[in-house]
Design a protein around this motif. Structure first.
Motif, PDB file in Angstrom:
ATOM      1  N   ARG A  11       0.797  -1.085   0.076  1.00 21.01           N
ATOM      2  CA  ARG A  11       0.126   0.007   0.136  1.00 21.01           C
ATOM      3  C   ARG A  11       0.962   1.341  -0.095  1.00 21.01           C
ATOM      4  O   ARG A  11       2.191   1.181   0.130  1.00 21.01           O
ATOM      5  N   GLY A  12       0.039   2.340   0.030  1.00 21.12           N
ATOM      6  CA  GLY A  12       1.052   3.697   0.064  1.00 21.12           C
ATOM      7  C   GLY A  12       2.132   4.029  -0.869  1.00 21.12           C
ATOM      8  O   GLY A  12       1.807   3.679  -2.113  1.00 21.12           O
ATOM      9  N   LEU A  13       2.883   4.392  -0.479  1.00 20.14           N
ATOM     10  CA  LEU A  13       4.172   4.590  -1.349  1.00 20.14           C
ATOM     11  C   LEU A  13       4.908   3.417  -2.093  1.00 20.14           C
ATOM     12  O   LEU A  13       5.146   3.688  -3.250  1.00 20.14           O
ATOM     13  N   GLY A  14       4.968   2.375  -1.247  1.00 26.55           N
ATOM     14  CA  GLY A  14       5.414   1.176  -1.875  1.00 26.55           C
ATOM     15  C   GLY A  14       4.731   0.774  -3.069  1.00 26.55           C
ATOM     16  O   GLY A  14       5.342   0.225  -3.964  1.00 26.55           O
ATOM     17  N   LEU A  15       3.544   0.548  -2.800  1.00 29.37           N
ATOM     18  CA  LEU A  15       2.664   0.434  -4.113  1.00 29.37           C
ATOM     19  C   LEU A  15       2.832   1.276  -5.174  1.00 29.37           C
ATOM     20  O   LEU A  15       2.626   0.688  -6.348  1.00 29.37           O
ATOM     21  N   GLU A  16       2.858   2.549  -4.940  1.00 31.44           N
ATOM     22  CA  GLU A  16       3.129   3.518  -6.041  1.00 31.44           C
ATOM     23  C   GLU A  16       4.504   3.470  -6.768  1.00 31.44           C
ATOM     24  O   GLU A  16       4.429   3.389  -7.971  1.00 31.44           O
ATOM     25  N   TRP A  17       5.497   3.043  -5.937  1.00 32.09           N
ATOM     26  CA  TRP A  17       6.816   3.048  -6.561  1.00 32.09           C
ATOM     27  C   TRP A  17       6.754   1.852  -7.630  1.00 32.09           C
ATOM     28  O   TRP A  17       7.080   1.616  -8.757  1.00 32.09           O
ATOM     29  N   ALA A  18       5.856   0.533  -7.027  1.00 34.35           N
ATOM     30  CA  ALA A  18       5.432  -0.633  -7.797  1.00 34.35           C
ATOM     31  C   ALA A  18       4.612  -0.133  -9.294  1.00 34.35           C
ATOM     32  O   ALA A  18       5.181  -0.582 -10.542  1.00 34.35           O
ATOM     33  N   ARG A  19       3.932   0.728  -9.038  1.00 37.06           N
ATOM     34  CA  ARG A  19       2.924   0.860 -10.242  1.00 37.06           C
ATOM     35  C   ARG A  19       3.470   1.830 -11.157  1.00 37.06           C
ATOM     36  O   ARG A  19       3.671   1.459 -12.364  1.00 37.06           O
ATOM     37  N   GLN A  20       4.490   2.852 -10.679  1.00 37.54           N
ATOM     38  CA  GLN A  20       5.191   3.663 -11.452  1.00 37.54           C
ATOM     39  C   GLN A  20       6.092   2.926 -12.324  1.00 37.54           C
ATOM     40  O   GLN A  20       6.242   3.051 -13.646  1.00 37.54           O
ATOM     41  N   TYR A  21       7.003   2.198 -11.804  1.00 37.59           N
ATOM     42  CA  TYR A  21       7.979   1.275 -12.563  1.00 37.59           C
ATOM     43  C   TYR A  21       7.423   0.215 -13.265  1.00 37.59           C
ATOM     44  O   TYR A  21       8.217   0.078 -14.485  1.00 37.59           O
ATOM     45  N   ALA A  22       6.316  -0.115 -13.008  1.00 38.37           N
ATOM     46  CA  ALA A  22       5.419  -1.229 -13.922  1.00 38.37           C
ATOM     47  C   ALA A  22       5.337  -0.516 -15.068  1.00 38.37           C
ATOM     48  O   ALA A  22       5.310  -1.045 -16.156  1.00 38.37           O
ATOM     49  N   GLY A  23       4.497   0.631 -15.082  1.00 39.83           N
ATOM     50  CA  GLY A  23       4.138   1.399 -16.032  1.00 39.83           C
ATOM     51  C   GLY A  23       5.284   1.725 -16.802  1.00 39.83           C
ATOM     52  O   GLY A  23       4.920   1.924 -18.302  1.00 39.83           O
ATOM     53  N   ALA A  24       6.203   1.824 -16.617  1.00 41.76           N
ATOM     54  CA  ALA A  24       7.536   2.586 -17.161  1.00 41.76           C
ATOM     55  C   ALA A  24       8.358   1.401 -17.809  1.00 41.76           C
ATOM     56  O   ALA A  24       9.244   1.477 -18.567  1.00 41.76           O
ATOM     57  N   GLY A  25       7.640   0.190 -17.663  1.00 39.74           N
ATOM     58  CA  GLY A  25       8.253  -1.108 -18.364  1.00 39.74           C
ATOM     59  C   GLY A  25       9.498  -1.719 -17.755  1.00 39.74           C
ATOM     60  O   GLY A  25      10.246  -2.678 -18.301  1.00 39.74           O
ATOM     61  N   TRP A  26       9.731  -1.547 -16.587  1.00 37.74           N
ATOM     62  CA  TRP A  26      10.787  -2.117 -15.726  1.00 37.74           C
ATOM     63  C   TRP A  26      10.085  -3.303 -15.116  1.00 37.74           C
ATOM     64  O   TRP A  26       9.012  -3.751 -15.237  1.00 37.74           O
ATOM     65  N   ARG A  27      11.325  -4.271 -14.765  1.00 44.87           N
ATOM     66  CA  ARG A  27      11.110  -5.670 -14.415  1.00 44.87           C
ATOM     67  C   ARG A  27      10.853  -5.304 -12.835  1.00 44.87           C
ATOM     68  O   ARG A  27      11.920  -4.939 -12.030  1.00 44.87           O
ATOM     69  N   VAL A  28       9.655  -5.291 -12.325  1.00 44.59           N
ATOM     70  CA  VAL A  28       9.367  -5.237 -10.970  1.00 44.59           C
ATOM     71  C   VAL A  28       9.214  -6.354 -10.072  1.00 44.59           C
ATOM     72  O   VAL A  28       8.277  -7.167 -10.080  1.00 44.59           O
ATOM     73  N   PHE A  29      10.069  -6.407  -8.944  1.00 50.12           N
ATOM     74  CA  PHE A  29       9.852  -7.486  -7.848  1.00 50.12           C
ATOM     75  C   PHE A  29       9.147  -6.602  -6.590  1.00 50.12           C
ATOM     76  O   PHE A  29       9.970  -5.821  -5.941  1.00 50.12           O
ATOM     77  N   ALA A  30       7.858  -6.804  -6.630  1.00 49.79           N
ATOM     78  CA  ALA A  30       7.274  -6.006  -5.546  1.00 49.79           C
ATOM     79  C   ALA A  30       7.007  -7.026  -4.341  1.00 49.79           C
ATOM     80  O   ALA A  30       6.299  -8.098  -4.361  1.00 49.79           O
ATOM     81  N   SER A  31       7.709  -6.607  -3.220  1.00 49.73           N
ATOM     82  CA  SER A  31       7.476  -7.364  -1.965  1.00 49.73           C
ATOM     83  C   SER A  31       6.471  -6.699  -0.826  1.00 49.73           C
ATOM     84  O   SER A  31       6.757  -5.456  -0.797  1.00 49.73           O
ATOM     85  N   ALA A  32       6.088  -7.708  -0.115  1.00 45.10           N
ATOM     86  CA  ALA A  32       5.028  -6.984   0.872  1.00 45.10           C
ATOM     87  C   ALA A  32       5.126  -8.408   2.132  1.00 45.10           C
ATOM     88  O   ALA A  32       5.391  -9.669   1.480  1.00 45.10           O
ATOM     89  N   ARG A  33       4.800  -8.011   3.149  1.00 50.57           N
ATOM     90  CA  ARG A  33       4.633  -8.916   4.297  1.00 50.57           C
ATOM     91  C   ARG A  33       3.649  -9.883   3.874  1.00 50.57           C
ATOM     92  O   ARG A  33       3.841 -11.285   3.980  1.00 50.57           O
ATOM     93  N   HIS A  34       2.368  -9.529   3.295  1.00 51.57           N
ATOM     94  CA  HIS A  34       1.482 -10.285   3.076  1.00 51.57           C
ATOM     95  C   HIS A  34       0.896 -10.045   1.656  1.00 51.57           C
ATOM     96  O   HIS A  34      -0.222  -9.354   1.665  1.00 51.57           O
ATOM     97  N   PRO A  35       1.464 -10.454   0.513  1.00 52.48           N
ATOM     98  CA  PRO A  35       1.217 -10.025  -0.715  1.00 52.48           C
ATOM     99  C   PRO A  35      -0.263 -10.273  -1.266  1.00 52.48           C
ATOM    100  O   PRO A  35      -0.834  -9.632  -1.913  1.00 52.48           O
ATOM    101  N   LEU A  36      -0.751 -11.537  -0.847  1.00 55.13           N
ATOM    102  CA  LEU A  36      -1.952 -11.957  -1.287  1.00 55.13           C
ATOM    103  C   LEU A  36      -2.996 -11.246  -0.551  1.00 55.13           C
ATOM    104  O   LEU A  36      -4.293 -11.034  -1.112  1.00 55.13           O
ATOM    105  N   GLU A  37      -2.786 -10.507   0.582  1.00 60.49           N
ATOM    106  CA  GLU A  37      -3.819  -9.837   1.199  1.00 60.49           C
ATOM    107  C   GLU A  37      -3.876  -8.034   0.636  1.00 60.49           C
ATOM    108  O   GLU A  37      -4.836  -7.478   1.104  1.00 60.49           O
ATOM    109  N   SER A  38      -3.100  -7.807  -0.417  1.00 63.56           N
ATOM    110  CA  SER A  38      -3.193  -6.436  -0.836  1.00 63.56           C
ATOM    111  C   SER A  38      -3.927  -6.721  -2.119  1.00 63.56           C
ATOM    112  O   SER A  38      -3.341  -6.935  -3.170  1.00 63.56           O
ATOM    113  N   ARG A  39      -5.263  -6.317  -2.091  1.00 62.79           N
ATOM    114  CA  ARG A  39      -5.907  -6.365  -3.191  1.00 62.79           C
ATOM    115  C   ARG A  39      -5.214  -5.250  -4.468  1.00 62.79           C
ATOM    116  O   ARG A  39      -5.253  -5.807  -5.793  1.00 62.79           O
ATOM    117  N   GLU A  40      -4.814  -4.214  -4.146  1.00 65.16           N
ATOM    118  CA  GLU A  40      -4.454  -3.480  -5.144  1.00 65.16           C
ATOM    119  C   GLU A  40      -2.864  -4.097  -5.709  1.00 65.16           C
ATOM    120  O   GLU A  40      -2.911  -3.685  -6.980  1.00 65.16           O
TER     121      GLU A  40
END
Ligand code: NDP
Length: 232
Positions: A11-40
């Motif tokens: 969520r928050g800024l971390g989710l947005e870092w992931a969103r913007q780099y994914a949109g820019a075509g980067w290979r994004v490894f997005a990590s979270a404590r409970h990734p399956l619980e974040s719908r976004e």
């Protein structure tokens, strides 16, 4: 395709870092404590082939090692140490009310976490082209700026993060890996609250500009999202 590992991407800024780099075509490894619980985060992964989600609690050495092993073949251009905790935001402190258990956990997340993750991914970064560690810190980690009581755990954890990252920068420099300490501004997230001055999109876009324009002259500098320097 450049690649980035982001912590605290639920969520928050971390989710947005992931969103913007994914949109820019980067290979994004997005990590979270409970990734399956974040719908976004799951929706982002469904929309982008270049984004995968990974389990990572930055206080857990076993999870850090497991992810470093899983990604052993991947060169990394950028590591964004974003995950953070701020208990006093929800449980104000002060003499007689200091929660030492919260303080210890804050250090585990905000200080030891980014150092542990950086240590585990040095070889991945050394194989990348970008070779940069961005630590999302806070102006509240500036000792110079302490003009009011309270927030002892959060302030000291970010000051210690800054000190540790500046030291690490010396150790990483010979490997061609740089370090940036970035204050995102006051941002409307769960941590920043509804009165923050910036939205996540604006803050992360500006911090990405700092990353994109990084040169070794900026190594281990403590910067606001807009590139202005913060006193230690
Ligand atoms: P949020 O509270 O919205 O998000 C915090 C993130 O950190 C969540 O993804 C949370 O995951 C994650 N996190 C917490 N503990 C851990 C852990 N042990 N392991 C992995 N992830 C963890 O805050 P922001 O997005 O605002 O904060 C992001 C960063 O920006 C933090 O480092 C914060 O200190 C910094 N910052 C923010 C400011 C603001 O105004 N918003 C100002 C200055 C700095 P989960 O969903 O699992 O809880």
């Amino acid at each position: 395709m450049p690649s980035v590992l982001i912590t605290g991407a639920s969520r928050g800024l971390g989710l947005e870092w992931a969103r913007q780099y994914a949109g820019a075509g980067w290979r994004v490894f997005a990590s979270a404590r409970h990734p399956l619980e974040s719908r976004e985060l799951q929706a982002l992964a469904a929309a982008h082939d270049n984004l995968t989600t990974h389990r990572l609690d930055v206080t857990r050495d076993d999870e850090i090692r497991a992810l470093a092993w899983d990604l052993a073949e991947e060169p990394l251009d950028l590591l964004v140490n974003n995950a953070g905790a701020y208990f006093e935001k929800y449980v104000p402190d002060g003499l007689g009310r200091i929660r030492y258990d919260h303080w210890e956990e804050t250090f585990r997340v905000n200080t030891l976490g980014p150092v542990r993750v950086t240590e585990a991914f040095v070889e991945h970064l050394a194989r990348g082209d970008g070779r940069l560690v961005a630590a999302v810190t806070s102006h509240m980690g500036s000792i110079h700026d302490i003009t009011a009581p309270g927030d002892y755990a959060y302030r000291s954890s970010k000051a210690a993060l800054n000190a540790a990252m500046k030291g690490l920068a010396h150790e990483l420099e010979p490997r061609g890996i740089g370090v940036l300490l970035l204050h995102p501004g006051w941002v409307r997230t769960r941590m920043g609250g509804p009165d923050g001055r910036l939205d996540c999109e604006t803050s992360v876009r500006a911090m990405r500009e700092r990353v994109a324009s990084y040169t070794p002259a900026w190594n281990a500098r403590f910067l606001r999202y807009d590139g202005t320097e913060i006193p230690w």
